[in-house]
Write an enzyme that holds these catalytic residues in place. Structure first.
Site, PDB file in Angstrom:
ATOM      1  N   ASP A 263      -5.836  -3.020   7.224  1.00 32.46           N
ATOM      2  CA  ASP A 263      -5.222  -3.430   6.107  1.00 32.46           C
ATOM      3  C   ASP A 263      -4.298  -3.382   6.581  1.00 32.46           C
ATOM      4  O   ASP A 263      -2.771  -3.417   6.554  1.00 32.46           O
ATOM      5  CB  ASP A 263      -5.144  -1.694   5.531  1.00 32.46           C
ATOM      6  CG  ASP A 263      -4.713  -2.122   4.253  1.00 32.46           C
ATOM      7  OD1 ASP A 263      -4.821  -2.420   3.663  1.00 32.46           O
ATOM      8  OD2 ASP A 263      -3.088  -0.635   3.592  1.00 32.46           O
TER       9      ASP A 263
ATOM     10  N   THR B 210      -4.196  -7.570   0.579  1.00 32.88           N
ATOM     11  CA  THR B 210      -2.524  -7.068   1.251  1.00 32.88           C
ATOM     12  C   THR B 210      -2.327  -8.240   2.602  1.00 32.88           C
ATOM     13  O   THR B 210      -1.100  -8.906   2.648  1.00 32.88           O
ATOM     14  CB  THR B 210      -2.138  -5.934   1.290  1.00 32.88           C
ATOM     15  OG1 THR B 210      -3.303  -5.328   2.355  1.00 32.88           O
ATOM     16  CG2 THR B 210      -1.647  -5.329   0.278  1.00 32.88           C
ATOM     17  N   THR B 211      -3.474  -8.879   2.987  1.00 32.70           N
ATOM     18  CA  THR B 211      -3.415  -9.794   4.678  1.00 32.70           C
ATOM     19  C   THR B 211      -3.575 -11.107   3.788  1.00 32.70           C
ATOM     20  O   THR B 211      -2.420 -11.881   4.323  1.00 32.70           O
ATOM     21  CB  THR B 211      -4.534  -9.109   5.335  1.00 32.70           C
ATOM     22  OG1 THR B 211      -4.516  -7.760   5.597  1.00 32.70           O
ATOM     23  CG2 THR B 211      -4.758  -9.897   6.516  1.00 32.70           C
TER      24      THR B 211
ATOM     25  N   ASP C   5      -8.835   1.091  -1.701  1.00 33.64           N
ATOM     26  CA  ASP C   5      -8.500   0.138  -1.376  1.00 33.64           C
ATOM     27  C   ASP C   5      -9.403  -0.097  -2.775  1.00 33.64           C
ATOM     28  O   ASP C   5      -9.609  -1.531  -3.660  1.00 33.64           O
ATOM     29  CB  ASP C   5      -8.962  -0.894  -0.622  1.00 33.64           C
ATOM     30  CG  ASP C   5      -7.709  -1.193   0.405  1.00 33.64           C
ATOM     31  OD1 ASP C   5      -6.012  -1.095  -0.227  1.00 33.64           O
ATOM     32  OD2 ASP C   5      -7.526  -2.072   1.042  1.00 33.64           O
TER      33      ASP C   5
END
Length: 540
Positions: A71, A104-105, A408
């Site tokens: 994550d 988020t990545t 998520d």
């Protein structure tokens, strides 16, 4: 030998004056390049974690605690970075986590690619302000293109919501359990949503995740008409551990004798006085217990107290005698959630303990799990908009990663409540943006067109990285993807399972529009911020 020509003093001075104009530019250039290199290093660190076949990172803390995750927000949050520009990427990942909860990545990888493109443009002599302005326009255009290719969704369409949550979970360590966890995430968000037609957001604090070791992720369950507390009940004085037809009271005061202030103490020398203190204490507690019994309450929850004992042995004994189930150590932050779940109202003083403040449930019982005890409240009469997910796994690392993954998935469903549109996954969005913005750049011409073309090409990092992480030939896959989009296949993306290009909507790989839109917007803003910095000034 010929003598070297002599420079006149006047000429020398004018040459020095001319060069002094450019003295600052070298330093500005060095600071910019230093910032870009530091930020790119952080982006490259998480790049291998992108997508369903992305690698995981093992993060070790100074105290020996180990975290295994892919994550982006967790990796960036736990990373120790010294460089101020690299810290901007950590803030970027956190901002994406707040805004969309997923991607988020991707947002960090896009930012790294844009910085590489900016470095190339700067080396060709373009001014940072020109690049910044052109990219701001490109990001606005990208938002419009995404809106155009998105698919509207109705929140009553549970099937498509589950597909979207599954896409988010498939890229996690626990991706194999997405068919179990995705429906739970969807049902919990829809369960706490006030009105599916008009709601514009969902408060994820109304969904509580209780983690318990023992069992497997398949044993995870969702409770909508009750709640689960991660603790046992008090049975030292012989109190009940199971109760039917429950009337639940939630108190925020102590069932023990009052104490003096911290600095004061009472010294009693006479034994008669000691007996009198005990009698008074008993009378004080009995008075409160009688009031509780009179209201009809048979399950009592007591908030944790710091300054004095929330309950003492005497009060526990009297409650057990009256067959009242006692649950102590309720955290202050959980009070609102418990009140919402059970329909009871928090009681701050014994005088307010009346039947209308109680919640009603069919049963409250203490249950044993693999690593301890939980209290389950079932079939609440008037449950509020709250949900509990009881998460079970075989070890601590999987349990923690499952919690992050479910968070998520919940955020993905919340995104669809905020912005009710879906887009294709598998890098279809980025490939379409590369094609459309590249086409637009040709019509613009000039420096703006050149910058827009660089922006479009930078977005290709997502399909390239996805293919690379899946062990496919990135050049072959990206070339094929370009060809499909040039032929008008807007939803064509990388099918990682089959190792080819296919229609992502048919493959049920869907993601919320908000995830892609906010990733591009936030990444562009961060790059603009880094480009505008021309000096680092340390202060004491």
């Amino acid at each position: 030998r010929e003598r070297a020509p002599l420079l006149w003093l006047g000429e020398t001075m004018s040459a020095i004056a001319d060069n002094s104009k450019f003295a600052g530019n070298e330093q500005q250039k060095d600071v910019r390049i230093s910032n870009i290199v530091a930020a790119k290093a952080v982006a490259n660190c998480v790049r291998t974690s992108l997508g369903p076949k992305g690698m995981d990172k093992m993060i070790t803390a100074a105290n020996g605690e180990v975290t295994i995750t892919n994550d982006g927000a967790t990796i960036m949050g736990k990373m120790e970075v010294q460089h101020p520009a690299a810290k901007m990427l950590m803030d970027l990942s956190a901002a994406q986590d707040v805004e969309a909860g997923d991607g988020t990545t991707s947002v960090v990888v896009i930012c790294g690619a844009l910085l590489s493109a900016a470095e190339e443009l700067l080396s060709r002599g373009l001014h940072p302000s020109v690049i910044s302005k052109a990219w701001q326009q490109a990001a606005v255009e990208a938002g419009k293109i995404l809106q155009k290719i998105s698919i509207p969704i109705d929140l009553s369409d549970r099937k498509n919501l589950i597909k979207t949550a599954s896409t988010s979970l498939n890229s996690k360590v626990i991706g194999g359990y997405s068919d179990v966890l995705a429906p739970l995430a969807v049902d919990s968000v829809l369960g706490v949503c006030d009105d599916l037609k008009v709601s514009s957001t969902v408060d994820l604090n109304d969904i509580k995740i209780v983690k318990k070791m023992g069992g497997t992720l398949e044993d995870t369950e969702l409770i909508l008409d009750g709640l689960v507390l991660d603790q046992g009940c008090i049975k030292a004085a012989g109190g009940p551990t199971k109760m039917e037809d429950c009337k639940i009271g939630l108190i925020q005061f102590c069932l023990s004798a009052p104490k003096t202030d911290m600095e004061n103490s009472v010294i009693v020398a006479d034994s008669a006085q000691i007996d009198r203190i005990f009698r008074e204490e008993r009378r004080y507690i009995l008075k409160m217990i009688k009031k509780i019994v009179k209201s009809g309450c048979n399950v009592l929850m007591v908030q944790k107290s710091i300054l004095r004992d929330a309950t003492n042995q005497l009060s526990q004994h009297y409650l057990a005698k009256k067959k009242i189930m006692l649950i102590t150590d309720i955290e202050r932050k959980d009070i609102e959630f418990i009140a919402k779940s059970t329909g009871c109202k928090p009681i701050a003083h014994i005088d307010n303990f009346t039947p209308d403040m109680l919640g009603y449930a069919q049963s409250v019982s203490e249950e044993n799990t693999g690593s301890g005890k939980v209290i389950r409240v079932s079939k609440v009469k008037n449950p509020g908009k709250a949900a509990t997910i009881l998460l079970q796994a075989s070890n601590r690392l999987i349990l923690d990663e499952a919690e992050r993954s479910i968070h998520d998935a919940l955020c993905v469903v919340r995104c669809l409540v905020k912005m009710r549109s879906l887009t294709a996954g598998g890098a279809a969005n980025e490939a379409e943006l590369t094609y459309q913005l590249g086409k637009m750049a040709k019509t613009m011409g000039g420096v703006v067109g050149y910058c827009t073309k660089a922006f479009a090409e930078a977005l290709e990092v997502i399909p390239y990285t996805l293919a690379e992480n899946a062990g496919l030939n990135p050049i072959k896959i990206v070339t094929e993807l370009r060809k499909k989009h040039a032929n008008g296949a807007t939803t064509a993306g990388i099918n990682i399972k089959k190792g080819c290009i296919s229609d992502m909507v048919e493959e049920n790989v869907l993601q919320p529009l908000l995830v892609s839109a906010s990733a591009i917007k936030l990444a562009t803003e961060t790059v603009q911020g880094i480009l505008k910095i021309d000096d680092i000034v340390p202060t004491r």
